[in-house]
Design a protein around this motif. Structure first.
Motif, PDB file in Angstrom:
ATOM      1  N   THR A 277       0.835  -1.207   0.000  1.00 32.69           N
ATOM      2  CA  THR A 277       0.000   0.000   0.000  1.00 32.69           C
ATOM      3  C   THR A 277       0.863   1.248   0.000  1.00 32.69           C
ATOM      4  O   THR A 277       0.598   2.227  -0.715  1.00 32.69           O
ATOM      5  N   ALA A 278       1.906   1.267   0.805  1.00 28.75           N
ATOM      6  CA  ALA A 278       2.810   2.418   0.868  1.00 28.75           C
ATOM      7  C   ALA A 278       3.472   2.658  -0.484  1.00 28.75           C
ATOM      8  O   ALA A 278       3.612   3.797  -0.934  1.00 28.75           O
TER       9      ALA A 278
ATOM     10  N   ARG B   3      -5.520  14.290  -4.211  1.00 30.79           N
ATOM     11  CA  ARG B   3      -5.607  14.424  -2.760  1.00 30.79           C
ATOM     12  C   ARG B   3      -6.586  13.424  -2.159  1.00 30.79           C
ATOM     13  O   ARG B   3      -6.323  12.822  -1.112  1.00 30.79           O
ATOM     14  N   GLU B   4      -7.724  13.261  -2.834  1.00 27.59           N
ATOM     15  CA  GLU B   4      -8.713  12.308  -2.334  1.00 27.59           C
ATOM     16  C   GLU B   4      -8.163  10.878  -2.358  1.00 27.59           C
ATOM     17  O   GLU B   4      -8.367  10.102  -1.420  1.00 27.59           O
ATOM     18  N   ASP B   5      -7.465  10.548  -3.473  1.00 27.90           N
ATOM     19  CA  ASP B   5      -6.870   9.210  -3.558  1.00 27.90           C
ATOM     20  C   ASP B   5      -5.819   9.012  -2.470  1.00 27.90           C
ATOM     21  O   ASP B   5      -5.707   7.947  -1.854  1.00 27.90           O
ATOM     22  N   LYS B   6      -5.021  10.076  -2.238  1.00 28.14           N
ATOM     23  CA  LYS B   6      -3.988   9.997  -1.218  1.00 28.14           C
ATOM     24  C   LYS B   6      -4.603   9.800   0.161  1.00 28.14           C
ATOM     25  O   LYS B   6      -4.152   8.963   0.960  1.00 28.14           O
TER      26      LYS B   6
ATOM     27  N   ALA C 135      -5.865   6.439   4.735  1.00 28.77           N
ATOM     28  CA  ALA C 135      -6.873   5.863   5.622  1.00 28.77           C
ATOM     29  C   ALA C 135      -6.797   4.336   5.599  1.00 28.77           C
ATOM     30  O   ALA C 135      -6.896   3.674   6.639  1.00 28.77           O
ATOM     31  N   GLU C 136      -6.590   3.765   4.416  1.00 29.92           N
ATOM     32  CA  GLU C 136      -6.481   2.305   4.303  1.00 29.92           C
ATOM     33  C   GLU C 136      -5.216   1.810   4.990  1.00 29.92           C
ATOM     34  O   GLU C 136      -5.213   0.767   5.654  1.00 29.92           O
ATOM     35  N   LEU C 137      -4.122   2.595   4.843  1.00 19.17           N
ATOM     36  CA  LEU C 137      -2.870   2.228   5.492  1.00 19.17           C
ATOM     37  C   LEU C 137      -3.025   2.218   7.009  1.00 19.17           C
ATOM     38  O   LEU C 137      -2.566   1.295   7.690  1.00 19.17           O
ATOM     39  N   ILE C 138      -3.701   3.242   7.541  1.00 19.34           N
ATOM     40  CA  ILE C 138      -3.924   3.308   8.988  1.00 19.34           C
ATOM     41  C   ILE C 138      -4.769   2.123   9.457  1.00 19.34           C
ATOM     42  O   ILE C 138      -4.495   1.509  10.496  1.00 19.34           O
TER      43      ILE C 138
END
Length: 242
Positions: free
Chosen positions: A13-14, A53-56, A61-64
């Motif tokens: 993901t990163a 920005r929205e994708d980022k 959020a998914e990473l967290i």
């Protein structure tokens, strides 16, 4: 392997976040450099920037979430390990207490022999056999002194063991035995020795009153084999409260 999977997902993901940002930067800086940007194209760039920005934010959020899931998994695995380790420790403890496993530790070794002038071919009786209660008293004194494991002639003494006279010999755990008797006990060596050798104690009685030859040695390590019989219950059953 299970712990590796969440970590791999987080890493991928990163990487995807980095690639996404790099692509967006290249796209927005690849044309019209050094000149005025048309209004229509400017709005297009603004929309791309907004989408980026929205994708980022979605990727972060998914990473967290993945990090939280990984932490929860690691915590759960640690709790499971603690429970399993606790159960294993309990099983080992009860196996030792039941005498069904070999054990080793500091303790004492005791040798009990018939009187030096005893001749088994000419004497009418065996002093030890005729006084089998002496062995039983010796075992009881060892238990009182904190012995954690005891054996006589490699017969492990457990809660169901018997030391009894039968047909001219001493039975231990249902099997016939004969002198000399080698008694081993695991516990604090000095405590066990002092309990047996006090004035008027069991060893003094065996020596002075019966002429037995008794030697006791404190040892740093005593090996006692497991109980090799079968423990069965005819009447006792696990109690379940209603």
């Amino acid at each position: 392997m299970k712990k590796f999977v969440p970590a791999l997902v987080i890493g991928l993901t990163a990487v995807l976040i980095g690639l996404l940002l790099s692509m967006q930067i290249l796209t927005t800086s690849g044309s019209d450099q050094g000149g005025l940007v048309p209004l229509a194209k400017l709005k297009s760039y603004e929309q791309q920037l907004k989408d980026t920005r929205e994708d980022k934010e979605a990727a972060i959020a998914e990473l967290i979430e993945l990090q939280e899931r990984l932490s929860a998994y690691e915590s759960e695995a640690a709790n499971d390990d603690a429970i399993i380790n606790g159960l294993v420790a309990d099983v080992d403890k009860y196996k030792k207490a039941a005498g069904v496993t070999d054990v080793a530790g500091p303790g004492v070794a005791i040798t009990v022999k018939n009187p030096e002038n005893y001749d088994q071919y000419t004497s009418s009786g065996d002093v030890i056999t005729d006084n089998s209660e002496l062995l039983l008293n010796l075992v009881n004194k060892l238990k009182e002194a904190g012995a954690e494991a005891i054996s006589i002639n490699e017969n492990r003494i457990v809660h169901s063991s018997e030391i009894s006279l039968a047909a001219g010999h001493i039975n231990i755990n249902g099997g016939a035995t004969a002198p000399p008797y080698y008694v081993k006990a695991i516990g604090n060596p000095s405590t066990l020795a002092n309990a047996l050798t006090i004035r008027g104690g069991i060893i003094e009685t065996m020596r002075n009153n019966y002429g037995l030859t008794v030697n006791i040695t404190q040892k740093d390590e005593v090996l006692i084999a497991r109980y090799n019989g079968v423990v069965s219950f005819r009447y006792a059953e696990p109690y379940v409260a209603e």
